[in-house]
Write an enzyme that holds these catalytic residues in place. Structure first.
Site, PDB file in Angstrom:
ATOM      1  N   GLU A  85     -22.937 -64.534 -37.076  1.00  0.00           N
ATOM      2  CA  GLU A  85     -21.632 -63.882 -37.076  1.00  0.00           C
ATOM      3  C   GLU A  85     -21.940 -62.403 -37.209  1.00  0.00           C
ATOM      4  O   GLU A  85     -22.546 -61.964 -38.175  1.00  0.00           O
ATOM      5  CB  GLU A  85     -20.808 -64.435 -38.252  1.00  0.00           C
ATOM      6  CG  GLU A  85     -19.364 -64.005 -38.237  1.00  0.00           C
ATOM      7  CD  GLU A  85     -19.158 -62.753 -39.042  1.00  0.00           C
ATOM      8  OE1 GLU A  85     -19.192 -61.643 -38.447  1.00  0.00           O
ATOM      9  OE2 GLU A  85     -18.968 -62.857 -40.256  1.00  0.00           O
ATOM     10  N   CYS A 143     -16.043 -58.016 -42.205  1.00  0.00           N
ATOM     11  CA  CYS A 143     -16.262 -58.207 -40.765  1.00  0.00           C
ATOM     12  C   CYS A 143     -14.927 -58.268 -40.042  1.00  0.00           C
ATOM     13  O   CYS A 143     -14.874 -58.103 -38.825  1.00  0.00           O
ATOM     14  CB  CYS A 143     -17.093 -59.441 -40.481  1.00  0.00           C
ATOM     15  SG  CYS A 143     -16.623 -60.847 -41.476  1.00  0.00           S
TER      16      CYS A 143
END
Lengths: 501, 501
Positions: free
Chosen positions: A259, A296
């Site tokens: 990720e 994120c």
């Protein structure tokens, strides 16, 4: 309890370390007092050997015992939360409130995965009574030892025993953590507690290891090792892709889930803005600035159509952002990276005639926002890249076509948020279609931060948001990354039960 | 209908081909009369461009229309089966009976996938009425254009509109087939019919293309193209891995599912053999020798414990195999490869003192079997590799420990079959545990050939049986290879319906 600074190889500590390092307190601007030992190649080898042996036993343990192990870990975190949260704050500069919330999330996650495996009737070994055997019966097995690279920005929830480690253990895979060097002390306490829980629930030695080292050798060594069968990674695109290539160019390629972040565009449509401008200012500001933007899913881009309401939004956001106190980032290196990104973008924007000033370099991150035109935005691919931290671009478009042009300049995203009235949901269908092609999560009238741990969550997205958009890093489906199906053919119900339960 | 030999780019044919080739009739030992044009780089580029454009429309078409398209393809195959089966036989040397069975399987597969997508309430666009919207709603979307490399040994069922193509279309992905050069005529007829069905059901131009070329350039070109979003491959390990590396070393890596074959061990346990030796001889012989052994699930290895029943099995198999007429393989190249494998193994075995003769090189494959000791088998890794065709090793072990030693010499497998009595299921648990670590399908008291198209089928296995053991190439779960999840957050039931149905 105390940071011991040892490499933890299952139930033993690594002996014979040559090098050591210290972690950093970004608030006090000094090194923390405890010393962390660096792993040697022998220790790394030993951790994999132990994980493989542990797998032979762990994968066939009843699901209820795996679930018990996960719950015991959560229990041990709660019991020692004072120590955990203290070191967490020392190593990250994050608030006590955040430490507590993140610890709760970490515990909830472990319990969420425990429940998920108990409810999955197709996991092996099976504890189901009701499953009728047919000629073909598909079940799910663990892949083998998993290596986890934790995120710098979530010392609890996406690091040592965060989502990747918890989902791998839930799947029946032993875990070897390559600890994040920025919070190695926190990782050490967490790892001690995981192995305490492993002993208390009689798990095999080697089901969990935690290694520390500076530089890249340790990560590369672990990803290359033939007994390692999958990898979970959270971090930057260059870091993720370097390890991804190692994993894919092995003799036996292995699943590597990375990720890698995203700019998480927020599209503000005109009617919705007109109707709720005050609320939008508050929502977007809070999402942009929480914990120094170190998420994120932090929104790095807000896009809208030119109008007096848009001007209002930009003006208010600008004032709001200026009023926010500068925030310490989790490590001076992250601040340097953030400031470097600002510097690059400010210079670029100045060249393009945008009236923007580079904030002073103080070591503490000031929120940064600037408005620019769609033409300026699409004139440089650099502006479409993530600047991790308190950086948000406000892009003003003339019309829907230009709005799409801006969106089409973006790569794959974890999220796409749209503020829209009911009629705008139809009218701007193209914006939603863009999101459905480019994002892993579509948020309507909300902000991207705040990633609920749930079966229906999807945290992952088209490249480069993640390396394989078919899998999630958050929520119980994260377990599927570390499982493979197996079909049993020709077994009677009785035979199948005898074999797999 | 006739083979036209054109490259088919959606609803148009590629113009301006420079090179041509012919396919081969392995039975008559001559080239077939029709001419196949080789694609140019421009045609390859155009097929991808069209597929991408088609995707924009195809992915949002109602699921019922996608299902209608799949069923219409099956219908058109059945309507033209005389022509299809005729060319199939000309290009493969396989029997008319096999042609008919494989065509039925291909049609069944299309219908199976059509039903699977109709029943999946989480596919996009959604046709579900009952699905209640919550704060988070996970749905599944297509990845984009998919490239398919068909298998030489299944001109219908695992080639042009075989399992990979059908599952990609079912997922909502346009398909570009790199046709297998050994059956390019069959592929041409199939592709004509697919596009006829596409027109009849008003699918977008470019939803399906079929390209032909000799050599490797076309495959590499397609896998590298940035608008291609996934690949399905069936073939050899070297071919699969060469393309896999291309896919993983792109700027944006893409899912690449390769099914690469296996030796498919059969373990014969002593009590079961004692009880049913005649039946076992028949079952194993038929599985070994069907259609010249040209199946990825063909058993290349039979393992058992030394006993008088084992000697009986070997003796009877040897006699049975000798009594079987030599069989033509689908192409002289495959025969050459088969014979090369035999030559290599026979020389190796002779060196090791095994009494074995190399069959004469006739161009028509004779079944080959030889018995050897476990010691001999484990002394060379080469013997654990697949020899595609009528090649089976019978390995005699002293005891369970040696049986496991033989198994542990094998890499990942598509299947592991065990003949065992009920008491042997417990007694030889280690054999089943080996299977659960190394195979994608465990068969009890049956043979590996015969891969049922079913939701519970798993056709795939630990590397190198397939490149990602988490996915299957057969059965409705094959669709999942080409889908990614998306989470809708904050949509009311009404808003979600408006957007995604």
């Amino acid at each position: 309890m105390e940071v011991q600074g040892k490499n933890i190889l299952g139930f033993s500590n690594g002996e014979g370390a040559v090098k050591t390092f210290r972690t950093y307190n970004p608030k006090r601007n000094e090194e923390n007092h405890f010393v962390i030992e660096e792993a040697t190649e022998e220790m790394a080898y030993e951790s994999v050997r132990k994980a493989h042996l542990a797998w032979e036993a762990y994968r066939f343990m009843p699901i209820s015992r795996r679930a018990e192990f996960l719950r015991k870990i959560a229990e041990s975190f709660r019991a020692e939360r004072v120590y955990l949260e203290q070191i967490f704050c020392l190593e990250s500069g994050l608030s006590e409130k955040r430490a507590a919330a993140e610890l709760d999330r970490t515990c909830f996650q472990l319990e969420h995965f425990a429940k998920a495996i108990e409810q999955n009737q197709r996991l092996l070994p099976s504890e189901s009574d009701s499953d009728e055997a047919c000629f073909l019966n598909k079940r799910f097995l663990s892949l083998g030892p998993v290596v986890v690279f934790g995120a710098s920005n979530f010392p609890f929830a996406y690091s040592t025993m965060g989502g990747d480690s918890a989902s791998a253990l839930a799947a029946g895979c032993p875990v070897i953590v390559k600890g994040h060097e920025m919070h190695a002390g926190t990782g050490d306490l967490v790892a001690q507690l995981v192995n305490r829980a492993a002993k208390e629930t009689k798990m095999p030695d080697g089901v969990f290891s935690n290694l520390n080292a500076k530089g890249h050798w340790l990560g590369a060594f672990l990803v290359k090792h033939e007994l390692v069968k999958a990898v979970g990674f959270t971090g930057s695109i260059p870091g993720g892709m370097a390890l991804y290539q190692i994993a894919q160019n092995r003799k036996e390629p292995i699943p590597f889930f990375a990720e890698m972040g995203s700019v998480n565009p927020i599209v503000v449509l005109p009617q919705k803005l007109k109707d709720e401008k005050e609320q939008l200012v508050t929502l977007i500001r809070d999402s942009m600035t929480l914990d120094a933007g170190q998420f994120c899913t932090n929104p790095g881009l807000v896009i809208g159509l030119a109008s007096s309401e848009w001007d209002y939004l930009v003006h208010e956001m600008s004032a709001a952002v200026k009023a926010i106190a500068p925030q310490v980032m989790v490590h001076p290196d992250l601040y340097e990276k953030y400031y470097g990104g600002l510097e690059r973008n400010v210079l670029l924007l100045q060249e393009k005639g945008v009236n923007v000033e580079l904030p002073e370099k103080t070591g503490i991150a000031e929120p940064f926002m600037v408005e620019l035109s769609a033409e300026t935005f699409v004139s440089s691919q650099v502006l479409a890249e993530e600047v991790f931290g308190l950086h948000t671009l406000f892009v003003r478009c003339k019309d829907e076509a230009q709005l799409l042009e801006v969106l089409n300049n973006l790569a794959g995203q974890l999220t796409c948020s749209v503020f829209a009235s009911d009629s705008e949901l139809k009218q701007y269908r193209s914006v939603f279609e863009w999101g459905m092609s480019h994002a892993g999560r579509m948020v309507l009238n909300g902000v991207p931060t705040g990633v609920t741990v749930d079966r229906d969550m999807h945290h992952g997205g088209p490249f480069p948001a993640s390396s394989d958009s078919r899998f999630t890093a958050v929520g119980s489906d994260a377990i599927a990354r570390f499982l493979r199906p197996i079909c049993f053919q020709g077994f009677s119900e009785k035979q199948l039960k005898e074999l797999i339960s």
